[in-house]
Design an enzyme around this catalytic site. Structure first.
Site, PDB file in Angstrom:
ATOM      1  N   LYS A 167      13.448   9.704  -1.041  1.00  0.00           N
ATOM      2  CA  LYS A 167      12.571  10.518  -0.204  1.00  0.00           C
ATOM      3  C   LYS A 167      13.275  11.836   0.079  1.00  0.00           C
ATOM      4  O   LYS A 167      14.474  11.845   0.397  1.00  0.00           O
ATOM      5  CB  LYS A 167      12.277   9.780   1.113  1.00  0.00           C
ATOM      6  CG  LYS A 167      11.495   8.491   0.924  1.00  0.00           C
ATOM      7  CD  LYS A 167      10.060   8.761   0.532  1.00  0.00           C
ATOM      8  CE  LYS A 167       9.267   7.465   0.392  1.00  0.00           C
ATOM      9  NZ  LYS A 167       7.859   7.720   0.040  1.00  0.00           N
ATOM     10  N   ASP A 171      10.385  11.850  -3.813  1.00  0.00           N
ATOM     11  CA  ASP A 171       9.050  11.784  -3.189  1.00  0.00           C
ATOM     12  C   ASP A 171       9.085  12.589  -1.890  1.00  0.00           C
ATOM     13  O   ASP A 171       9.837  12.269  -0.967  1.00  0.00           O
ATOM     14  CB  ASP A 171       8.687  10.320  -2.900  1.00  0.00           C
ATOM     15  CG  ASP A 171       7.258  10.158  -2.378  1.00  0.00           C
ATOM     16  OD1 ASP A 171       6.565  11.177  -2.189  1.00  0.00           O
ATOM     17  OD2 ASP A 171       6.843   9.000  -2.161  1.00  0.00           O
TER      18      ASP A 171
HETATM   19  O1  OSB Z   1       4.857   7.608  -0.421  1.00  0.00           O
HETATM   20  O2  OSB Z   1       5.093   6.006  -1.776  1.00  0.00           O
HETATM   21  C1  OSB Z   1       5.088   6.410  -0.614  1.00  0.00           C
HETATM   22  C2  OSB Z   1       6.122   3.617   1.790  1.00  0.00           C
HETATM   23  C3  OSB Z   1       5.279   3.861   2.835  1.00  0.00           C
HETATM   24  C4  OSB Z   1       4.431   4.944   2.775  1.00  0.00           C
HETATM   25  C5  OSB Z   1       4.401   5.780   1.649  1.00  0.00           C
HETATM   26  C6  OSB Z   1       5.243   5.517   0.576  1.00  0.00           C
HETATM   27  C7  OSB Z   1       6.148   4.446   0.666  1.00  0.00           C
HETATM   28  C8  OSB Z   1       7.137   4.145  -0.343  1.00  0.00           C
HETATM   29  C9  OSB Z   1       7.688   2.728  -0.417  1.00  0.00           C
HETATM   30  O3  OSB Z   1       7.610   4.976  -1.087  1.00  0.00           O
HETATM   31  C10 OSB Z   1       7.159   1.975  -1.557  1.00  0.00           C
HETATM   32  C11 OSB Z   1       7.517   0.508  -1.467  1.00  0.00           C
HETATM   33  O4  OSB Z   1       8.683   0.174  -1.706  1.00  0.00           O
HETATM   34  O5  OSB Z   1       6.631  -0.316  -1.144  1.00  0.00           O
HETATM   35 MG    MG Z   2       4.605   8.517  -2.273  1.00  0.00          MG
END
Ligand code: OSB
Ligand code: MG
Length: 368
Positions: free
Chosen positions: A163, A188
């Site tokens: 992230k 991300d």
């Molecule tokens: O943006 O993909 C995303 C988790 C919560 C909200 C948004 C996101 C995510 C993740 C985690 O990136 C994905 C996972 O391991 O389930």
């Molecule tokens: Mg995402």
């Protein structure tokens, strides 16, 4: 198939490690489990909405409202044979995709059980195992981030998603890339940047990222096209794609070159299948995104990931990455970065009703 009644449960689980993104921070989750009774079978679904409206506009509470007052009442006592027929009375409900995905999943589970087939076979899956990566939250301490990455690479995961957000981008990615020169790596941003941030995002081009996920606004596909024209790194869209139609428009505009297929955000497995088919026709790679699903939603993610177009490792990791104890048996396991598609009918993992009951904080039956 005729659904007689639907049980709704808000189930609370703690995460093993708190998770921070550019838009939120969480330590525990409250997902709604949907248990649908039809023709002597019980189908399970999971509504994986966050409790807060910081990823998208839905929350656990809005999903509860939709499921209780609109979705469940519209499907109870209305016979159906296919998922298209099951969804027909829900089409008039605009958006609320996380809520819809929860009840649609239960319908797929019922259908697959009635056919005596695994869900992945019903969906047209062709892979016997899926490629699994990890999505890591923002960590303030680089040594700690390295330790976490080392742990998951040691467990065999195939790619790492980090992230990022303003002020926590170029330096972190540079440090990780220096330490792991060959690691399949992606970032991300959860919609934290604006078009004016192009120079910062262009600096990420030098780190050979597989993709940058959702750099710009959650509802944008226009500025993303301008941004993509100025970036070598492919953009992957997450937040701004709610349907196969959204995906078509974004691909037509070249707003991104990869799509994150997230069952909840798309309102269910049927729409996820449609996005997959569209991307496959166009030669666009896809992977399965997650929302920290419990075992039920995770089982559905595993099933959709067996479709042939899922050529990139997804965010679907083993249960132990998230929870000390999952709510299904056996827990979902990733071995050498792969999760085997289960062979049993339906979701292929058995909900642990005792464990679910002890983690339930609210319950309601619709249709009694
Ligand atoms: O943006 O993909 C995303 C988790 C919560 C909200 C948004 C996101 C995510 C993740 C985690 O990136 C994905 C996972 O391991 O389930
Ligand atoms: Mg995402």
């Amino acid at each position: 198939m005729n659904i007689e009644r639907v049980e709704l449960m808000v189930v609370r689980l703690d995460l093993v490690r708190s998770f921070e993104t550019s838009s939120s921070q969480r330590r525990f989750l409250e997902h709604i489990l949907v248990k649908a009774y039809a023709d002597g079978l019980t189908g399970w679904g999971e509504c994986a909405s966050p409790i807060d409206p910081y990823y998208c506009e839905e929350t656990t509470e809005t999903c509860w409202h939709m499921l209780k007052d609109f979705l469940a009442p519209n499907v109870i006592g209305r016979p159906w044979e296919t998922i298209e027929e099951f969804m027909a009375p829900l089409r008039k409900v605009k958006r609320n995709n996380f809520a819809k995905a929860g009840i649609e999943m239960a319908a797929w589970d019922l259908l697959a059980q009635a056919a005596g087939k695994p869900l992945h076979a019903m969906l047209g899956g062709t892979r016997s195992e899926i490629l699994s990566g990890v999505s890591l939250g923002i960590e303030r301490d680089t040594a700690r981030l390295f330790a976490i990455i080392d742990q998951y690479l040691g467990e065999g995961y195939r790619r790492v998603k980090l992230k990022i957000g303003p002020g926590r981008d170029v330096d972190v990615i540079r440090a990780v890339r220096e330490r792991y020169p060959d690691l399949p790596l992606m970032a991300d941003a959860n919609s934290a940047y604006r078009l004016g941030d192009l120079p910062i995002l262009q600096q990420l081009d030098q780190f050979d990222l597989m993709m940058i996920e959702q750099p710009l606004a959650h509802d944008d596909i226009i500025d993303h096209a301008t941004l993509q024209a100025g970036l070598r790194t492919p953009i992957c869209l997450d937040e701004s794609i709610h349907s196969a139609e959204d995906a078509r428009k974004a691909l037509d505009l070249d707003s991104g070159r990869i799509i994150n297929i997230k069952v909840s955000r798309l309102g269910g497995l049927l729409e996820a299948q449609k996005v997959h088919d569209l991307c496959r026709e166009r030669g666009v790679p896809v992977w399965c995104g997650g929302m920290h699903e419990y075992g039920i939603g995770r089982a559905a993610n595993v099933a959709i990931s067996t479709l042939p177009g899922f050529t990139l490792p997804g965010d679907i990791s083993g249960s132990d990455k998230y929870y000390a104890e999952d709510i299904v048996n056996p827990p979902i396991r990733a071995t050498r970065g792969a999760i085997a598609a289960p062979s049993g009918p339906g979701l292929g993992y058995a909900p642990d009703e005792g464990r679910i009951a002890s983690a339930t904080v609210r319950a309601l039956t619709v249709g009694e």
